[in-house]
Motif scaffolding. Sequence first.
Motif, PDB file in Angstrom:
ATOM      1  N   TRP A 156      28.814  72.505  42.795  1.00  0.00           N
ATOM      2  CA  TRP A 156      29.235  71.567  43.123  1.00  0.00           C
ATOM      3  C   TRP A 156      29.644  69.805  42.199  1.00  0.00           C
ATOM      4  N   LEU A 157      28.928  69.905  41.106  1.00  0.00           N
ATOM      5  CA  LEU A 157      29.275  68.679  40.412  1.00  0.00           C
ATOM      6  C   LEU A 157      30.325  68.394  39.410  1.00  0.00           C
ATOM      7  N   GLU A 158      30.922  69.549  39.524  1.00  0.00           N
ATOM      8  CA  GLU A 158      32.326  68.958  38.240  1.00  0.00           C
ATOM      9  C   GLU A 158      33.256  68.053  38.789  1.00  0.00           C
ATOM     10  N   ASP A 159      33.456  68.785  40.187  1.00  0.00           N
ATOM     11  CA  ASP A 159      34.775  68.263  40.880  1.00  0.00           C
ATOM     12  C   ASP A 159      34.360  66.775  41.667  1.00  0.00           C
ATOM     13  N   ALA A 160      32.770  66.893  42.082  1.00  0.00           N
ATOM     14  CA  ALA A 160      32.463  65.927  42.927  1.00  0.00           C
ATOM     15  C   ALA A 160      32.971  64.470  42.998  1.00  0.00           C
ATOM     16  N   GLU A 161      32.870  64.012  44.028  1.00  0.00           N
ATOM     17  CA  GLU A 161      33.559  62.492  44.338  1.00  0.00           C
ATOM     18  C   GLU A 161      31.851  62.010  45.242  1.00  0.00           C
ATOM     19  N   LEU A 162      31.586  62.534  45.355  1.00  0.00           N
ATOM     20  CA  LEU A 162      30.640  62.060  46.291  1.00  0.00           C
ATOM     21  C   LEU A 162      28.928  62.934  46.319  1.00  0.00           C
ATOM     22  N   VAL A 163      28.127  62.825  46.248  1.00  0.00           N
ATOM     23  CA  VAL A 163      26.644  63.466  45.519  1.00  0.00           C
ATOM     24  C   VAL A 163      25.690  64.162  46.570  1.00  0.00           C
ATOM     25  N   VAL A 164      25.069  65.130  47.681  1.00  0.00           N
ATOM     26  CA  VAL A 164      24.225  65.196  48.848  1.00  0.00           C
ATOM     27  C   VAL A 164      23.344  65.671  47.809  1.00  0.00           C
ATOM     28  N   THR A 165      22.196  64.823  48.133  1.00  0.00           N
ATOM     29  CA  THR A 165      20.831  65.208  47.307  1.00  0.00           C
ATOM     30  C   THR A 165      19.644  64.995  48.389  1.00  0.00           C
ATOM     31  N   ALA A 166      18.749  66.299  48.006  1.00  0.00           N
ATOM     32  CA  ALA A 166      17.755  66.688  48.863  1.00  0.00           C
ATOM     33  C   ALA A 166      16.488  67.570  48.444  1.00  0.00           C
ATOM     34  N   PHE A 167      15.466  67.468  48.866  1.00  0.00           N
ATOM     35  CA  PHE A 167      14.259  67.974  48.455  1.00  0.00           C
ATOM     36  C   PHE A 167      13.992  69.314  49.285  1.00  0.00           C
ATOM     37  N   GLY A 168      13.629  70.182  48.576  1.00  0.00           N
ATOM     38  CA  GLY A 168      12.613  71.702  50.000  1.00  0.00           C
ATOM     39  C   GLY A 168      13.501  72.506  50.746  1.00  0.00           C
ATOM     40  N   VAL A 169      13.017  72.605  52.195  1.00  0.00           N
ATOM     41  CA  VAL A 169      13.526  72.945  52.797  1.00  0.00           C
ATOM     42  C   VAL A 169      15.213  72.403  53.381  1.00  0.00           C
ATOM     43  N   LEU A 170      14.815  71.202  53.118  1.00  0.00           N
ATOM     44  CA  LEU A 170      15.902  70.853  53.538  1.00  0.00           C
ATOM     45  C   LEU A 170      16.502  70.465  52.136  1.00  0.00           C
ATOM     46  N   ILE A 174      26.161  58.609  45.779  1.00  0.00           N
ATOM     47  CA  ILE A 174      25.258  59.288  45.857  1.00  0.00           C
ATOM     48  C   ILE A 174      24.672  59.178  47.911  1.00  0.00           C
ATOM     49  N   ALA A 175      24.295  60.448  48.363  1.00  0.00           N
ATOM     50  CA  ALA A 175      23.874  60.520  49.149  1.00  0.00           C
ATOM     51  C   ALA A 175      22.392  61.290  50.041  1.00  0.00           C
ATOM     52  N   VAL A 176      21.008  60.706  50.056  1.00  0.00           N
ATOM     53  CA  VAL A 176      20.183  61.259  49.954  1.00  0.00           C
ATOM     54  C   VAL A 176      19.698  61.417  51.387  1.00  0.00           C
ATOM     55  N   PHE A 177      19.420  62.506  51.693  1.00  0.00           N
ATOM     56  CA  PHE A 177      18.876  63.028  53.263  1.00  0.00           C
ATOM     57  C   PHE A 177      17.375  63.660  52.733  1.00  0.00           C
ATOM     58  N   ARG A 193      24.256  51.959  38.719  1.00  0.00           N
ATOM     59  CA  ARG A 193      25.452  52.276  37.771  1.00  0.00           C
ATOM     60  C   ARG A 193      26.437  52.586  38.760  1.00  0.00           C
ATOM     61  N   ALA A 194      26.311  52.956  40.344  1.00  0.00           N
ATOM     62  CA  ALA A 194      26.746  53.876  40.891  1.00  0.00           C
ATOM     63  C   ALA A 194      25.575  53.585  42.654  1.00  0.00           C
ATOM     64  N   PRO A 195      26.549  53.628  43.944  1.00  0.00           N
ATOM     65  CA  PRO A 195      25.710  53.334  44.956  1.00  0.00           C
ATOM     66  C   PRO A 195      25.225  54.531  45.718  1.00  0.00           C
ATOM     67  N   VAL A 196      24.275  54.956  46.171  1.00  0.00           N
ATOM     68  CA  VAL A 196      22.885  55.388  46.660  1.00  0.00           C
ATOM     69  C   VAL A 196      22.850  55.094  48.025  1.00  0.00           C
ATOM     70  N   HIS A 197      23.475  56.285  48.969  1.00  0.00           N
ATOM     71  CA  HIS A 197      22.897  55.517  50.049  1.00  0.00           C
ATOM     72  C   HIS A 197      21.979  56.981  50.731  1.00  0.00           C
ATOM     73  N   PHE A 198      21.229  55.491  52.247  1.00  0.00           N
ATOM     74  CA  PHE A 198      20.164  56.862  51.780  1.00  0.00           C
ATOM     75  C   PHE A 198      20.795  57.042  54.175  1.00  0.00           C
ATOM     76  N   ILE A 199      21.114  58.632  54.037  1.00  0.00           N
ATOM     77  CA  ILE A 199      21.327  59.392  54.890  1.00  0.00           C
ATOM     78  C   ILE A 199      20.208  60.052  55.594  1.00  0.00           C
ATOM     79  N   GLY A 200      19.024  60.093  55.335  1.00  0.00           N
ATOM     80  CA  GLY A 200      17.752  60.361  56.511  1.00  0.00           C
ATOM     81  C   GLY A 200      17.508  59.883  57.493  1.00  0.00           C
TER      82      GLY A 200
END
Lengths: 81, 380, 262
Positions: B260-274, B318-321, B339-346
């Motif tokens: 869903w990056l095409e229309d995204a206005e916020l991106v959530v990112t996480a690695f592994g099982v999370l 971008i919100a990082v979990f 270039r854009a805000p990066v938020h930590f939500i983990g």
Amino acid sequence: MAKSVGTVVIEVDACKGCELCIPVCPPGVLSMSPSVNAIGFRYPILRDGCTGCELCAEICPDYCFEVFRAAPSRASAEVTA
Amino acid sequence: MSSTGSTTEAPRRAFLEGGHALAEAAIQAGCRFYCGYPMTPSTEVLEYMARRMPEVGGVCINVESEIEGINMVWGATGAGVRSMIASTTNGMSLMQESLSEMVLGQVPAVVVNMGRGQGDYNQCTRGGGHGSQRLIVLAPANAQEAVETAYRAFHLAEKWRHPVLIYGDFLLSHTSEAVTFAPPDDATGPLPAKDWVTDGATGRSPRLLTSLGMRVVEAPEDGLAIGPGQTRTDVTAPMHMAVARHREIAAQEIRFETAWLEDAELVVTAFGVLGRFARYAAQLAREEGMRIGFVRPYTLVPFPYDVYRRVGERGIPIAVFENNAGQMIQDVQLGVLGRAPVHFIGEISMDRSGFGVGPKIDALHILARLREVWAARSAA
Amino acid sequence: MATTGEASGPAAEMRKVFTRSPLLGSDTHSLCPGCGEPNAIRVLMETIEEMGERGNTVCVLGIGCYTAFGALMQIDCQQAMHGRAPAQATGVKRVLPDRLVFTLQGDGDMVTEGLQEIVHAAARGERFTAICLNNAAFGETGGHMTATTVLGQRTKSTLGGRDAGRHGHPIKLPEMLAGLDGVAYVARGTVHTPVGVKKTKKLFRAALETQRLGLGFSLVEVVTMCPTGWFVSAAEGPRFQEEKLLPVFPVGELKRPRDLRV
């Protein structure tokens, strides 16, 4: 002059002048040179009387010695003590 | 010992814990030497190997320390046999000296960290080691991907002659899922000849497997060689080679998942099982009308900086979990470069044993955090 | 430049009775004048050559001055981390059980840094041969205390000599390991005299035959001169070793399998 039943070929430029070969030579025919080799160390020189016993080669940490012995049968000059 | 052994009883499809599935896949990928020191949650890999390795003519050793284990793996790999060790968090810390030098010595072993939480991200991607050391780091999100990762890890290790680390966690190791055992297409191609194996110099010149840059043959321009045609030691040579190799790896091996990056206005990112939790949370958020995209890096090293750069260039926050105090977020920030805000939500969220899953490892919790970030974004 | 006693070189009736082992290559090495390690490594290479195992041997090198021999020895070698060679050799031997595998380590490597690795490898009865070149000092760093530095021995970190109360006692590793059930052969040799060098060669042969017969773990500790680390002249090394070290580290076989013929 003592007859040599053996001899050594010494790779002089590999010698680091530790002198370990000098006291182990049973006939005492090795002595350190007055001059230095290519890397600045005095090195052993051989006088007549070598028995080819290999003890210098056994103790030399720099693998400088090749040892030769007369082929004909004779009592072993090897010192094992 | 045969390097392939019998795999007649190898399952093609099974319902297994992630740790067991990864172990079976490693065996099917040709791993014939395994060692490990029991530690939750990597113990299950050792248990599985202790049963299966003898069946395929391989070796499994319950070692006396992780330090011994990693060096056994070094030896067995150097002897030409695909080898693996799994450990956890603290055990990985103990291995760092050897891992550092295995990069420099080009020892293509596979190492698994079934970590506690996700607090080893920095350890896995930077390490506590020394020198110019970066492993190849792969972070599977489920048991099937763990299976594919095991095949891929051995393939990449030998392709690049570089150690590969698989980074999982309690959830990956202990969650049972149906898996199919087959190598992914990218892990089946031809590999370079193993002309570095030290297995006795019969019919060839002797070899030296070293991280110290010994037997470097060069003209003695700098006067360091004793004489013409002689070899010498250049300890920096393996470092330069590791850096150059890593550049090539980064150009060819980056893998990631997006949605869903095409229309995204916020991106959530996480690695592994999370990553699975975050993707589900994004999906729930989209059902609520929030246009949220998703990125999951699969290769933590090399990291997909470009994906985050492109998101950042669009000004999308971008919100990082992560289940840690904020580690991968630094790589995300390196990609975004302001270039854009990066938020930590983990946050650190384990059960009180320090092994298991805490209450914040929950898609609804992530959804709640995404609502907050979305609202703040709209307000701004 | 080579020199002989006779200007024309060896006479025709002389035959060569001693030459450098081909397993030592032809390069010079960088170890100090009077070092004992090259002597031990030389007879080790001769032993492997005589056993016909040249192409069947894997050496795992520890970290110390002797590591430089990785560039000389004409056999397959892996270099290990400081102290970890027994673990790495375990990995090699377990997957290549028909190869002759040995570690080459110093006292700092095996006894100080790597005590856990060597003890567990011995206890497991790993069928490789561990070789410890014990000069009772960290030679490569310039003369510091190791776990085998003898009482009274002066190093840069035991300035007034090693003191039992302040620095502890030296570890006699062969004596320590001989009691373990997995251990088949343990011996200690010396290379400070030609006879010692020859006897050490026999110990290497016995240890490697023990391995070849699959009888268990084997260890040879060789006491080696380190005049640099002892702060004596190269020529004084053997006497220092005789007087200071050998009373603490007596030479001989400590454990030997009954089935061993050599």
